[in-house]
Design an enzyme around this catalytic site. Sequence first.
Site, PDB file in Angstrom:
ATOM      1  N   LYS A 187       0.858  -1.191   0.000  1.00  0.00           N
ATOM      2  CA  LYS A 187       0.000   0.000   0.000  1.00  0.00           C
ATOM      3  C   LYS A 187       0.892   1.238   0.000  1.00  0.00           C
ATOM      4  O   LYS A 187       1.438   1.641   1.023  1.00  0.00           O
ATOM      5  CB  LYS A 187      -0.918   0.048   1.228  1.00  0.00           C
ATOM      6  N   GLU A 213       9.792   2.196  10.357  1.00  0.00           N
ATOM      7  CA  GLU A 213      10.808   3.186   9.980  1.00  0.00           C
ATOM      8  C   GLU A 213      10.139   4.549  10.070  1.00  0.00           C
ATOM      9  O   GLU A 213       9.341   4.907   9.195  1.00  0.00           O
ATOM     10  CB  GLU A 213      11.289   2.946   8.541  1.00  0.00           C
ATOM     11  N   CYS A 270      13.702  11.636   5.641  1.00  0.00           N
ATOM     12  CA  CYS A 270      13.597  11.231   7.056  1.00  0.00           C
ATOM     13  C   CYS A 270      14.893  11.485   7.801  1.00  0.00           C
ATOM     14  O   CYS A 270      14.880  11.773   8.985  1.00  0.00           O
ATOM     15  CB  CYS A 270      13.185   9.770   7.155  1.00  0.00           C
ATOM     16  N   GLU A 302       9.868  16.963  14.326  1.00  0.00           N
ATOM     17  CA  GLU A 302      10.242  16.992  12.917  1.00  0.00           C
ATOM     18  C   GLU A 302       9.309  17.950  12.160  1.00  0.00           C
ATOM     19  O   GLU A 302       8.104  17.915  12.362  1.00  0.00           O
ATOM     20  CB  GLU A 302      10.057  15.558  12.405  1.00  0.00           C
TER      21      GLU A 302
HETATM   22  P1  NAD Z   1       2.207   8.868   7.053  1.00  0.00           P
HETATM   23  O1  NAD Z   1       2.465   8.194   8.355  1.00  0.00           O
HETATM   24  O2  NAD Z   1       1.176   9.916   6.996  1.00  0.00           O
HETATM   25  O3  NAD Z   1       1.796   7.807   5.928  1.00  0.00           O
HETATM   26  C1  NAD Z   1       2.628   6.720   5.577  1.00  0.00           C
HETATM   27  C2  NAD Z   1       1.768   5.612   4.998  1.00  0.00           C
HETATM   28  O4  NAD Z   1       0.909   5.098   6.010  1.00  0.00           O
HETATM   29  C3  NAD Z   1       0.850   6.053   3.855  1.00  0.00           C
HETATM   30  O5  NAD Z   1       0.799   5.031   2.898  1.00  0.00           O
HETATM   31  C4  NAD Z   1      -0.495   6.205   4.559  1.00  0.00           C
HETATM   32  O6  NAD Z   1      -1.603   6.070   3.717  1.00  0.00           O
HETATM   33  C5  NAD Z   1      -0.427   5.054   5.542  1.00  0.00           C
HETATM   34  N1  NAD Z   1      -1.318   5.170   6.698  1.00  0.00           N
HETATM   35  C6  NAD Z   1      -1.794   6.295   7.279  1.00  0.00           C
HETATM   36  N2  NAD Z   1      -2.576   5.981   8.332  1.00  0.00           N
HETATM   37  C7  NAD Z   1      -2.587   4.631   8.421  1.00  0.00           C
HETATM   38  C8  NAD Z   1      -3.196   3.712   9.300  1.00  0.00           C
HETATM   39  N3  NAD Z   1      -3.948   4.111  10.326  1.00  0.00           N
HETATM   40  N4  NAD Z   1      -3.008   2.389   9.106  1.00  0.00           N
HETATM   41  C9  NAD Z   1      -2.225   1.956   8.088  1.00  0.00           C
HETATM   42  N5  NAD Z   1      -1.626   2.783   7.210  1.00  0.00           N
HETATM   43  C10 NAD Z   1      -1.783   4.108   7.386  1.00  0.00           C
HETATM   44  O7  NAD Z   1       3.638   9.396   6.586  1.00  0.00           O
HETATM   45  P2  NAD Z   1       3.957  10.292   5.319  1.00  0.00           P
HETATM   46  O8  NAD Z   1       3.468  11.671   5.598  1.00  0.00           O
HETATM   47  O9  NAD Z   1       3.529   9.595   4.091  1.00  0.00           O
HETATM   48  O10 NAD Z   1       5.569  10.260   5.338  1.00  0.00           O
HETATM   49  C11 NAD Z   1       6.339  11.159   6.054  1.00  0.00           C
HETATM   50  C12 NAD Z   1       6.920  10.518   7.290  1.00  0.00           C
HETATM   51  O11 NAD Z   1       7.653   9.340   6.933  1.00  0.00           O
HETATM   52  C13 NAD Z   1       7.926  11.399   7.989  1.00  0.00           C
HETATM   53  O12 NAD Z   1       7.690  11.390   9.379  1.00  0.00           O
HETATM   54  C14 NAD Z   1       9.268  10.753   7.674  1.00  0.00           C
HETATM   55  O13 NAD Z   1      10.279  11.026   8.620  1.00  0.00           O
HETATM   56  C15 NAD Z   1       8.906   9.318   7.607  1.00  0.00           C
HETATM   57  N6  NAD Z   1       9.892   8.540   6.820  1.00  0.00           N
HETATM   58  C16 NAD Z   1      10.768   7.710   7.477  1.00  0.00           C
HETATM   59  C17 NAD Z   1      11.731   7.014   6.754  1.00  0.00           C
HETATM   60  C18 NAD Z   1      12.737   6.094   7.431  1.00  0.00           C
HETATM   61  O14 NAD Z   1      13.462   5.394   6.719  1.00  0.00           O
HETATM   62  N7  NAD Z   1      12.811   6.049   8.746  1.00  0.00           N
HETATM   63  C19 NAD Z   1      11.785   7.161   5.367  1.00  0.00           C
HETATM   64  C20 NAD Z   1      10.880   8.007   4.738  1.00  0.00           C
HETATM   65  C21 NAD Z   1       9.933   8.698   5.479  1.00  0.00           C
END
Ligand code: NAD
Length: 492
Positions: A176, A251, A285, A386
Amino acid sequence: MTSTPPRGLYYAGDWHETAAARQIVCPADGSPVAAVAECTAEDAASAVTAARHAFDEGTWSTTPERGRGELLLRVADLLERDTALYAKAESLDTGKRLVESRYDLADIVGCFRYYGGIAGTDAGRVVDTGRTDAISRIVHAPVGVCALITPWNYPLLQVAWKVAPALLAGNTFVLKPSELTPGTAVLLMDTLAEAGLPAGVGNLVTGTGPEVGVVLTTDPRVDLVSFTGGLETGKSIMAAAAPTVKRVALELGGINPNVVFADADREAAVDMALTAVFLHSGQVCSAGARLLVQDSIAEAFVDELVARAQQIRMGGPFDEAAETGPLISAAHRDKVHAYVEAAVAEGAVLRCGGEIPTDPALAEGYFYPPTVLDGCQAAMGCVQQESFGPVLTVETFADEAEAVRLANGTPFGLAGAVWTADAGRAQRVAGALRLGTVWINDYHPYVPQAEWGGFGQSGNGRELGPGGLAEYRETKHIWHNIAPAPQRWFSS
Ligand code: NAD
């Protein structure tokens, strides 16, 4: 003229139509990119059914690992062949510069090649039983059905870090991607099929977290959830997975320290401090969003950095003069702006940026300028949270002990750097930092051979390297008594 229905729901080796669609727009100018399937909870359940069936049927998990690795190598070749197609799709969805999408594609190819290349090199181990009548072996088994949930900042890269090891280990998956950037995940299903992945092994659902993500994290037929995204989502996923005791790998984010000592190579440290935080407009990230600079050089260092930050040119993916792109959405840009306003209200000194641009050439996109907040203190909200945007906070320190204490002073622990000419200090500080990745006199490089992941609230588990493969393997002990005889534990 016939029009193709929006794609996004793929399971059991076929595309399926959905009742609703979502219009994806390019964040650089709000222009329509593509309509993508908006899946429902029922669609997600169908994809899980396909993944479960394919796993239980066993064709993929019983394919020798070298055979699975060969498929990954074919995927790498196909992605390389189709770089132009993938890079354009990634740039349109994210707004990032085409050149950056091409770099990402090279990394994605490298990830598939790495996991394809290590196939069959670790078959487990034989354990000394201390007996001549028994053989004991530790072998790897796939975990089962994996839910792979990914964010929008490096859409296909985050997918590759999960899909490649999950497949190598013999699992089936339901992917997803972020609902904002699904384009390259859709293309990947075609590539996996062309490479020969059996039907049902790789499945895709596009849609939102609350609608389809939740199904993947709660369905008892899913064995593992690997998630990359924000902290709050990560917490809710961990809780959702608990009742069915799924394996969970997270992550998450971070506000990462970039520590500069007075003896560092000044030119390199300033230059890389800019790259550390402003690459991809800070939507990384591991962005070096917290500059910790030794007080004896702080004023000159920050002056130089601010002067250069003000010169960074923003623009869309196909603007060759642009050096960085927009934020992913208007909502995210507004969140970043609110973060900056709150920091200033807390006492941070705005040195540059901090205003939504008024340039008409940028007006249709979600741009935010490189922003530097000087005079920050450890307890401020902007240092502890962040922004995930192009915002740098600046703190100063007097000595090594204070640098380490400040750098470790957030709940996060993803990545960071130390800049110094003193090799002993570099190693001491690198050892003391509670981070999953530490760069010395550098920022951002990574290789697929090396594990990636966070300490503390930056997550658990690792991606990439052998550790990234271990996430997708169960460890099984097989004991073989080769001369069975009664033991007479019970005498009756
Ligand atoms: P997000 O948490 O809003 O969404 C990530 C994914 O989770 C999306 O596909 C979203 O649809 C899904 N999602 C949302 N709610 C959910 C739920 N209740 N159940 C299951 N899935 C759900 O994050 P984002 O805004 O897409 O990404 C940004 C964040 O990702 C930042 O905090 C960044 O630091 C982090 N990030 C971390 C890494 C790493 O390697 N540690 C890498 C890239 C991004």
